[in-house]
Design a protein around this motif. Structure first.
Motif, short mmCIF file in Angstrom:
data_model
loop_
_atom_site.label_atom_id
_atom_site.label_comp_id
_atom_site.label_asym_id
_atom_site.label_seq_id
_atom_site.Cartn_x
_atom_site.Cartn_y
_atom_site.Cartn_z
N ILE A 1 0.82 -1.20 0.00
CA ILE A 1 0.00 0.00 0.00
C ILE A 1 0.87 1.26 0.00
O ILE A 1 0.39 2.33 -0.26
CB ILE A 1 -1.05 0.04 1.14
N TYR A 2 2.17 1.11 0.24
CA TYR A 2 3.05 2.27 0.11
C TYR A 2 3.74 2.29 -1.25
O TYR A 2 4.54 3.15 -1.53
CB TYR A 2 4.09 2.27 1.24
N ARG A 3 3.37 1.34 -2.10
CA ARG A 3 3.95 1.24 -3.45
C ARG A 3 5.47 1.25 -3.42
O ARG A 3 6.14 1.97 -4.16
CB ARG A 3 3.45 2.39 -4.36
N ILE A 4 6.03 0.42 -2.55
CA ILE A 4 7.49 0.33 -2.47
C ILE A 4 7.91 -0.94 -3.17
O ILE A 4 7.35 -2.01 -2.92
CB ILE A 4 7.94 0.32 -1.01
N MET B 1 -0.71 21.75 3.35
CA MET B 1 -1.46 20.66 3.97
C MET B 1 -1.70 19.56 2.95
O MET B 1 -1.54 18.36 3.24
CB MET B 1 -2.79 21.17 4.54
N VAL B 2 -2.11 19.96 1.73
CA VAL B 2 -2.36 18.96 0.69
C VAL B 2 -1.08 18.17 0.41
O VAL B 2 -1.10 16.94 0.33
CB VAL B 2 -2.88 19.64 -0.60
N LEU B 3 0.05 18.89 0.30
CA LEU B 3 1.32 18.22 0.03
C LEU B 3 1.70 17.26 1.15
O LEU B 3 2.23 16.18 0.92
CB LEU B 3 2.43 19.26 -0.16
N ALA B 4 1.40 17.66 2.39
CA ALA B 4 1.76 16.81 3.53
C ALA B 4 0.90 15.55 3.59
O ALA B 4 1.30 14.55 4.18
CB ALA B 4 1.61 17.59 4.84
N GLY B 5 -0.28 15.60 2.95
CA GLY B 5 -1.18 14.44 2.96
C GLY B 5 -0.88 13.44 1.86
O GLY B 5 -1.56 12.44 1.72
N VAL B 6 0.16 13.74 1.04
CA VAL B 6 0.52 12.85 -0.08
C VAL B 6 1.58 11.85 0.40
O VAL B 6 2.40 12.18 1.26
CB VAL B 6 1.07 13.71 -1.24
N PHE C 1 4.81 10.28 0.84
CA PHE C 1 6.14 10.85 0.65
C PHE C 1 6.99 10.00 -0.28
O PHE C 1 7.98 10.48 -0.85
CB PHE C 1 6.84 11.07 2.00
N GLY C 2 6.62 8.75 -0.45
CA GLY C 2 7.28 7.91 -1.43
C GLY C 2 7.18 8.51 -2.83
O GLY C 2 8.07 8.34 -3.67
N LEU C 3 6.08 9.23 -3.10
CA LEU C 3 5.91 9.83 -4.42
C LEU C 3 6.94 10.93 -4.67
O LEU C 3 7.42 11.11 -5.78
CB LEU C 3 4.49 10.41 -4.58
N TYR C 4 7.27 11.68 -3.60
CA TYR C 4 8.29 12.73 -3.76
C TYR C 4 9.64 12.09 -4.07
O TYR C 4 10.43 12.62 -4.85
CB TYR C 4 8.39 13.60 -2.51
N HIS C 5 9.85 10.94 -3.46
CA HIS C 5 11.07 10.19 -3.72
C HIS C 5 11.10 9.78 -5.20
O HIS C 5 12.13 9.83 -5.86
CB HIS C 5 11.08 8.96 -2.81
N MET C 6 9.93 9.39 -5.72
CA MET C 6 9.85 9.04 -7.15
C MET C 6 10.17 10.25 -8.01
O MET C 6 10.87 10.14 -9.02
CB MET C 6 8.43 8.56 -7.49
N ILE C 7 9.64 11.41 -7.63
CA ILE C 7 9.89 12.62 -8.42
C ILE C 7 11.40 12.91 -8.44
O ILE C 7 11.96 13.22 -9.49
CB ILE C 7 9.12 13.83 -7.83
N ARG D 1 13.68 10.83 -8.38
CA ARG D 1 14.32 9.92 -9.31
C ARG D 1 13.81 10.10 -10.74
O ARG D 1 14.05 9.29 -11.61
CB ARG D 1 14.07 8.47 -8.86
N GLY D 2 13.03 11.18 -10.95
CA GLY D 2 12.55 11.51 -12.29
C GLY D 2 11.38 10.68 -12.77
O GLY D 2 11.05 10.67 -13.95
N GLU D 3 10.71 9.98 -11.85
CA GLU D 3 9.60 9.13 -12.30
C GLU D 3 8.27 9.88 -12.23
O GLU D 3 7.34 9.45 -11.54
CB GLU D 3 9.57 7.85 -11.45
N TRP D 4 8.19 10.97 -12.94
CA TRP D 4 6.99 11.82 -12.94
C TRP D 4 5.73 11.08 -13.34
O TRP D 4 4.67 11.24 -12.76
CB TRP D 4 7.19 12.98 -13.92
N ARG D 5 5.90 10.30 -14.40
CA ARG D 5 4.72 9.62 -14.96
C ARG D 5 4.02 8.76 -13.93
O ARG D 5 2.81 8.76 -13.81
CB ARG D 5 5.14 8.74 -16.13
N LYS D 6 4.81 7.99 -13.19
CA LYS D 6 4.24 7.13 -12.16
C LYS D 6 3.43 7.94 -11.15
O LYS D 6 2.38 7.52 -10.69
CB LYS D 6 5.37 6.39 -11.41
N VAL D 7 3.98 9.11 -10.81
CA VAL D 7 3.32 9.94 -9.81
C VAL D 7 1.98 10.45 -10.32
O VAL D 7 0.95 10.38 -9.63
CB VAL D 7 4.23 11.12 -9.41
N ILE D 8 1.99 10.91 -11.57
CA ILE D 8 0.75 11.47 -12.13
C ILE D 8 -0.32 10.39 -12.25
O ILE D 8 -1.51 10.65 -12.09
CB ILE D 8 1.04 12.12 -13.51
N LYS D 9 0.13 9.17 -12.52
CA LYS D 9 -0.85 8.08 -12.69
C LYS D 9 -1.24 7.43 -11.38
O LYS D 9 -2.03 6.48 -11.37
CB LYS D 9 -0.26 7.02 -13.63
#
Lengths: 515, 515
Positions: B179-182, B264-269, B271-277, B279-287
């Motif tokens: 559920i953390y998409r790791i 607040m919105v950013l804090a509710g996301v 944080f693994g997604l920021y790690h993806m960003i 690493r340049g994995e924008w697409r994964k984040v958007i999807k």
């Protein structure tokens, strides 16, 4: 694959025919009591006659539509039929109330509770779902044929539920036969239908036998035949309609109250177990884990409540009257625990005046309910047991992620499907409870509804109990709710009675597309 | 196999050392602001100094006990360490409040909120769990070093949670990494520890980067450095402590409010997604399905609440003031939706005066919470998504018992274990919520607590939000609760923050026997 509506129409027509015949027998009851002139002079006898006529006409039309239908009913059709049996059956069962009120107002009477169609439907759904919430504000003023009919529809609803959940649905593979402890029929040359018929017949005899037993017991204990019959019909269905405004408190004799307690307890037991007793399988019954847990819950709750009620002297709070004795306290505590847990809903005293702990325990018991395969509502004891074991196993997973332990109830291993199904069921009940509470709060905000009232009314209708707390407490009724709230509660009663998913599935597009 | 307490003592000692150092830095802050004489004249500076000394002594003792411990921490030890980090960490974090109040009363001051140890512990647990419920009745009268410390413990708690749930627990196989998409670490020659360290470092940089960004943004929008810092620390942790009694309503500037909303919105996301960003994995984040659902929920709730609030003119109910504009209504609706769903708990207006529908929506959002792997509390969006899909699949099973459909979120198939785990989790939250409500009702019956207060206080602390409704509404606080109730809520906050099972497992005999 489209749904075969003709086979549904035919079965529904047959059900309505039976119900109409029963309504007609109410006319007979009125005639026996009041003589033949009742047919044109007494509004209730006339109302029964008209209702029966309407019902028979409707039944004939439905049977006509379904005349050349297939004799075998499919899976999807069976589900729709079950839902419609309660929804349409409720309409027919409401007719006597409605016609009686109409004829009565024609005769210049004051407005009464059955003047609104929603009220009539609420009362009849509350009956058929064996809930027992009433919109009648002066029950003892109702004519005796109407009182008998109110009780009879509960009895009918209880019988329907037992046959449905013990004999029909599990054989169709719906609703997890394992929680009803039914041996798999296995491939037999005769197929499934004869087994359903056989099981249904056995259940019918058991139900009828218990009915006769209780009527006689109550009569011997001093109740009149009429009250004994009405209260028996609603006890065995765990319905809870009474012929008195005071409910069971109107019969203060301890022997009557203990008879009611005994039969409420019996009605909350899996009827499959009585079938086992018939076949001489006593040992299985005594070892049944759900039965033991059910009795243990009643005992623990009763002891806790007795202590609390006695300490706070909650039974006779006024300073004038002498404090209640230990025996009285035990009796009323036991009565209310059994009445709420079996989801009957009789009131032997106004438990709304009790202190916080007894009320919290009763509120929790509302969700537990009776055993699977009983006439009782609620989540059912076996589901609570399995859910608790699954949760306990899950906790262990936290520190031993690789150990897989089998969750068992006795010798029955619970597989992944059943676990998931039960968790989803419990969660579904919680969600519906929350949505119901929210709906009542929304629709009756103008009437100053409080959360206690909304939450207990939602829990009480969803779990098919009857009374709640505060404005729907033991001495109150459901007449004051707005029409939208009453419709919400009708939905809750049907959803709870038919174990949610049987109903919700009808709202999914896939079901209708037959995918 | 007994539990290796020495390794736990060592790690706990290191944590306390870090916390003591931070407390010491608060002394530094007071000295910078008030000069060196603060050390003997200012009770708050002195309190910080004493607290740091106590903390360091305790830390030294613990590290001493664990000196010769193994360098590898086992599975069960890790779980106990996590629980103790919050429970014992809360004690250390409470010391400054307690010493400050003691020194202050010695100086003949009036009684204040931190005079009771329970209050101090409540406040510090509310901080470390990023809840934000406060027992302080006059926040703006607190010394600045105390205010900063309150904010800092939230920030610390937020960081701890992200590192724990994104980097540590999933690698240990606890808490469902999916559920953390790791990505599973897989067998690597270096083992699991370097990966944990690497991930923790990345999260730490992200957290720190967002902190700097928000402080600067708030400063530019017109907040002072001190308020900007304090509010940033509590925004990113979705904590919600403020430096003003009026909370965010004390900064009415729309630009400040929108900056708070954004962060607040950013804090509710996750944080693994920021790690993806990174690493340049924008697409994964958007999807990312959870992210989309999270934003969609915020949008839908905001629109519904805006319409209702505008129609009822709930923002300026007095007849004197002019009605609120559409822009104001949108701003406050969005602010409260984001503040509650991310479980931050800032208040931009007194939403307790809103009508029923907005309050019911906010109450529901309390249970949803932020994304998994964010600093937000609640059940988490992904769990709600999976539970909903499992329930939908279950409905289909009713009429097609033999069809097995795979439940998927995007391309991730949800297996039986995860399904069961999530259902149990949601059910666990519901049960704890009910038990918490019952507990508060019981312990504060004398204070005339109502169900709305008890239920929202229970939901608010369990889901780590902060404010509730009625007596714990936006303009109220938690000071008036009895000590037992405060302890119940401390337990709820810790249970909710550490996702229940991490704590409950410690109460099972099997865990201690090591079976």
């Amino acid at each position: 694959m489209t749904i075969d509506f003709r086979v549904i129409a035919r079965q529904l027509g047959l059900l309505l025919l039976v119900m109409s015949a029963l309504i007609l027998s109410m006319t007979g009851f009125a005639v026996v009591e009041q003589g033949f002139s009742a047919l044109w002079r007494s509004p209730d006898a006339l109302a029964m006659l008209i209702s029966a006529a309407v019902g028979i006409a409707l039944a004939a039309a439905l049977v006509g539509v379904g005349k050349r239908s297939a004799s075998i009913i499919g899976h999807r059709e069976a589900l729709l039929l079950v839902a419609l049996s309660w929804i349409v059956g409720g309409l027919i069962a409401a007719l006597p109330f409605w016609f009686w009120a109409s004829l009565r107002s024609d005769a210049g009477q004051v407005a009464n509770d059955f003047d609104s169609l929603v009220n009539c439907y609420f009362e009849s759904i509350s009956g058929l779902t064996t809930t027992g919430s009433t919109i009648v504000q002066a029950i003892s003023e109702l004519p005796r044929s109407i009182l008998l009919w109110r009780s009879l529809i509960q009895w009918l609803g209880g019988l329907g539920i037992v046959v449905l959940f013990v004999a029909v649905l599990p054989m169709l593979g719906v609703g997890g036969r394992r929680i009803y402890r039914i041996e798999a029929p296995g491939p037999s040359p005769e197929g499934v239908r004869p087994r359903i018929a056989e099981a249904a017949r056995a259940l019918w005899y058991i139900y009828l036998g218990l009915t006769v037993l209780e009527i006689v017991a109550l009569r011997i204990a001093g109740m009149g035949w009429f009250d004994a019959t009405c209260h028996t019909l609603t006890t065995l269905a765990t319905g809870g309609f009474s012929t008195l405004d005071a409910s069971a408190a109107g019969f203060p004799s301890p022997s009557i109250q203990y008879i009611l307690i005994l039969f409420m307890v019996l009605a909350g037991v899996n009827f499959g177990l009585y079938h086992m007793i018939q076949r001489g399988e006593w040992r299985k019954v005594i070892k049944d884990h759900e039965l033991r847990c059910y009795l243990a819950l009643i005992a623990i709750a009763t002891i806790t409540i007795t202590v609390s009620v006695y300490r706070h002297n909650s039974l006779s709070p006024s300073e004038v009257s002498p404090p209640a004795s230990v025996a009285e306290t035990i009796q009323h505590s036991l009565f209310q625990v059994v009445s709420i847990q079996t989801t009957t809903g009789f009131c032997s005293t106004d438990f709304d005046t009790w202190s916080y702990v007894p009320k919290a325990i009763l509120m929790s018991l509302m969700f537990v309910g009776g055993c699977a395969g009983s006439t009782g509502g609620g989540i059912k004891v076996i589901r609570i047991m399995i859910a608790a074991k699954v949760m306990a196993a899950e906790i262990e997973q936290v520190y031993r992620p690789k150990v897989v332990r089998t969750v068992k109830i006795g010798k029955m291993a619970i597989d992944a499907d059943l676990k998931r199904g039960i968790l989803v069921y419990v969660l579904g009940i919680m969600l519906l409870f929350a949505m119901g509470t929210g709906g009542l709060m929304y629709f009756d905000a103008d009437q100053g509804i409080d959360i206690t009232t909304a939450a207990t009314a939602s829990a009480s209708t969803l779990n098919n109990i009857g009374p709640g707390l505060a404005l729907v407490g033991a001495t109150r009724n459901y007449a004051w709710f707005s029409a939208p709230s009453k419709i919400v509660m009708c939905m809750l009663m049907i959803l709870g009675r038919l174990e949610i998913f049987t109903i919700i599935v009808l709202f999914t597009p896939r079901y209708w597309r037959g995918e």
